[in-house]
Design an enzyme around this catalytic site. Sequence first.
Site, PDB file in Angstrom:
ATOM      1  N   LYS A 111      37.714 -48.428  73.007  1.00  0.00           N
ATOM      2  CA  LYS A 111      36.559 -48.782  72.403  1.00  0.00           C
ATOM      3  C   LYS A 111      35.694 -49.493  73.684  1.00  0.00           C
ATOM      4  O   LYS A 111      36.251 -49.695  74.671  1.00  0.00           O
ATOM      5  CB  LYS A 111      36.714 -49.952  71.574  1.00  0.00           C
ATOM      6  CG  LYS A 111      35.628 -50.487  70.621  1.00  0.00           C
ATOM      7  CD  LYS A 111      35.590 -49.472  69.579  1.00  0.00           C
ATOM      8  CE  LYS A 111      34.874 -49.888  68.352  1.00  0.00           C
ATOM      9  NZ  LYS A 111      35.522 -49.313  67.038  1.00  0.00           N
TER      10      LYS A 111
HETATM   11  N1  GLU Z   1      33.465 -46.580  65.642  1.00  0.00           N
HETATM   12  C1  GLU Z   1      34.168 -45.812  64.651  1.00  0.00           C
HETATM   13  C2  GLU Z   1      35.465 -46.734  64.339  1.00  0.00           C
HETATM   14  O1  GLU Z   1      35.607 -47.953  64.502  1.00  0.00           O
HETATM   15  C3  GLU Z   1      34.546 -44.442  64.947  1.00  0.00           C
HETATM   16  C4  GLU Z   1      35.168 -44.246  66.231  1.00  0.00           C
HETATM   17  C5  GLU Z   1      35.216 -42.423  66.351  1.00  0.00           C
HETATM   18  O2  GLU Z   1      34.639 -41.689  65.873  1.00  0.00           O
HETATM   19  O3  GLU Z   1      36.006 -42.380  67.420  1.00  0.00           O
HETATM   20  O4  GLU Z   1      36.371 -46.077  63.672  1.00  0.00           O
END
Ligand code: GLU
Length: 420
Positions: A111
Amino acid sequence: MSQNDSVFDRAKALFLHFAEPLQLEQRYAGCSLLRRLTTPDKTITFRLSLQMDDGTIKVIDAYRVQFNDDLGPYKGGLRFHPQVSLDEITALAFWMYLKTAVVDIPFGGAKGGIKIDYQNLSAAEQERLTKKFAIMLTSSIGEDTDIPAPDVNTGAREMAWMLDAWRMTSGSYHRDMVTGKPLDMGGSQGRVESTGRGCITTLAQAAADAGIDPEGATAAVQGFGKVGRNAALELVRRGCRVIAVSDIDGAVFCQDGLDVPALAEHSDRTGSVAGFPGGQAIEHGGVLTAECDFLVPAALEDAITEQIAPDIRAKIIAEGANGPTTQDAMRILHDKGVIVVPDILANAGGVIVSYFEWVQNRQQYYWTHEQVIQRMTKKLVQAYRRIADRAGQRNTSLRQAAYEIAIERVVGAMLERGVQ
Ligand code: GLU
């Protein structure tokens, strides 16, 4: 809320609690599995200097946490929000690898984030900031190493800017370096609505198991960003009455069911659900405690605390947000018999379609909207079934079963990989 206000420490405590029945330390003595599973592989912290439109320079903290890549390249979104901290991003990266594992896609978890009041920057400042962030990350990111995507306050526009920054610096297109792109830059059909829609797909499975027909049922949705609004629209598509919706600026209620498409249009026009003429204004907390069948928390972490949990009246909660329920609140809900579809499953539709986007980019062959939604649904239903069956057999919560399945998958790969 718990005494400990580190989101990551709390996430870790929860993980260790759910890992307990797997007895990893006993079964694999000397492998330090729990330590490896709860420590990020790599934490990248950097300072960005952003030139504002007025010529002044703002110094900004930015992060990318690469938590685990045992099942595949790191994967996870980018959050641009004033509340971002290394602690929060680490917790979100942690949940991300559990999420990709539980829905069985070949990725790990990461993240990223920037601590900034992003929505109050001008468009030019936003573009400069996003491109600078992308350039700073160049050596750590890539289609086979770490693939970013949208999260809170980021979307197709930011992903296009990131791709453009890399195209300018590397001189070539690598569309699969980032997912959640606009369609004409290699984005996937269905990506924008995938998290919200997928959330309701898992909710519908849990409702069917509980003998509740979504047709004619009632629901409340907390948060009206990408996830909340698409969850609300999908609830309506399934014949459900969405009686209460909130966002950061307000909350609206209508017992007969809000006109969600009109509410979305109002929110696009005014920037909030507040002041929607088709409903009455209520207090924020009223959405979480509304008398309804389904509740979808789709905002930020720690929305459902031990203070509010006793007043929740929904029968099923599907966690559209990451980490919306504190551990104490989980216990209270469990004792009340509320079924909770856990975040690592309920909001996995987004990363599943991100995976499909990455596959399509690599093939340079694009699927129809129907194919994407069908394949996402299949993945989510399969994952739900495995989790629900395990929970049923062992008489545990869906969350306990989901964690066990995710942990077993990652541990399997960790052990297969060897240690040399
Ligand atoms: N931000 C989204 C999540 O927390 C999607 C992450 C992604 O598609 O890599 O799942």
